[in-house]
Design a protein around this motif. Sequence first.
Motif, PDB file in Angstrom:
ATOM      1  N   THR A  64     105.121  -2.014  15.293  1.00  0.00           N
ATOM      2  CA  THR A  64     106.073  -1.297  14.446  1.00  0.00           C
ATOM      3  C   THR A  64     106.868  -2.276  13.594  1.00  0.00           C
ATOM      4  O   THR A  64     107.109  -3.417  13.998  1.00  0.00           O
ATOM      5  CB  THR A  64     107.059  -0.449  15.283  1.00  0.00           C
ATOM      6  N   LEU A  65     107.296  -1.787  12.448  1.00  0.00           N
ATOM      7  CA  LEU A  65     108.138  -2.620  11.597  1.00  0.00           C
ATOM      8  C   LEU A  65     109.488  -2.848  12.254  1.00  0.00           C
ATOM      9  O   LEU A  65     110.101  -3.896  12.060  1.00  0.00           O
ATOM     10  CB  LEU A  65     108.308  -1.976  10.217  1.00  0.00           C
ATOM     11  N   ALA A  66     109.922  -1.891  13.060  1.00  0.00           N
ATOM     12  CA  ALA A  66     111.194  -2.060  13.781  1.00  0.00           C
ATOM     13  C   ALA A  66     111.112  -3.254  14.732  1.00  0.00           C
ATOM     14  O   ALA A  66     112.068  -4.020  14.863  1.00  0.00           O
ATOM     15  CB  ALA A  66     111.540  -0.792  14.542  1.00  0.00           C
ATOM     16  N   ALA A  67     109.957  -3.436  15.373  1.00  0.00           N
ATOM     17  CA  ALA A  67     109.781  -4.571  16.293  1.00  0.00           C
ATOM     18  C   ALA A  67     109.798  -5.889  15.525  1.00  0.00           C
ATOM     19  O   ALA A  67     110.430  -6.860  15.950  1.00  0.00           O
ATOM     20  CB  ALA A  67     108.489  -4.422  17.085  1.00  0.00           C
ATOM     21  N   ILE A  68     109.108  -5.921  14.394  1.00  0.00           N
ATOM     22  CA  ILE A  68     109.110  -7.134  13.566  1.00  0.00           C
ATOM     23  C   ILE A  68     110.521  -7.401  13.059  1.00  0.00           C
ATOM     24  O   ILE A  68     110.996  -8.537  13.086  1.00  0.00           O
ATOM     25  CB  ILE A  68     108.119  -7.011  12.384  1.00  0.00           C
TER      26      ILE A  68
END
Length: 157
Positions: A27-31
């Motif tokens: 996920t982009l949230a994780a990145i």
Amino acid sequence: MRLTTKGRFAVTAMIDLALHHGKGPVTLAAISERQKISLSYLEQLFGKLRRRELVESVRGPGGGYRVAKPLAEISVAQIIQAVDEPMDATQCGGLENCQDDHRCMTHELWSNLNRRIQDYLRTVTLANLVEQQQAKNSASAVVCDHRVKREKVSVAA
């Protein structure tokens, strides 16, 4: 030549994504959390990276992004170009109108620098950067003490 935040963040995010290659979508949230990059900024960058077919999106629960090509086939130059990052050391943007609509005395110097930078960035692949990061992570890993703990053993008679 100046590489702006857009190019730096795109390369950083691609390395992060590639480090999780083969482990499912990221996920982009994780990145965003790991790399301290704004989520909305990543969304813009990944839209451009997806259009250039460097990443692919996976929809639904457990969705996210994954690298769309083998890591060895993606160069840093491709990543930077995908996010529309200009890589030009000339003052005129290559138009040769730097000084009163004429070519300046140092135009060839900066044009040659542009070519060398481009040539170098084409040779550095995402696979190279992942290997470097993994080696760095391995070198800084904490060594665990695996010695057997000695416990008192009581003998029952």
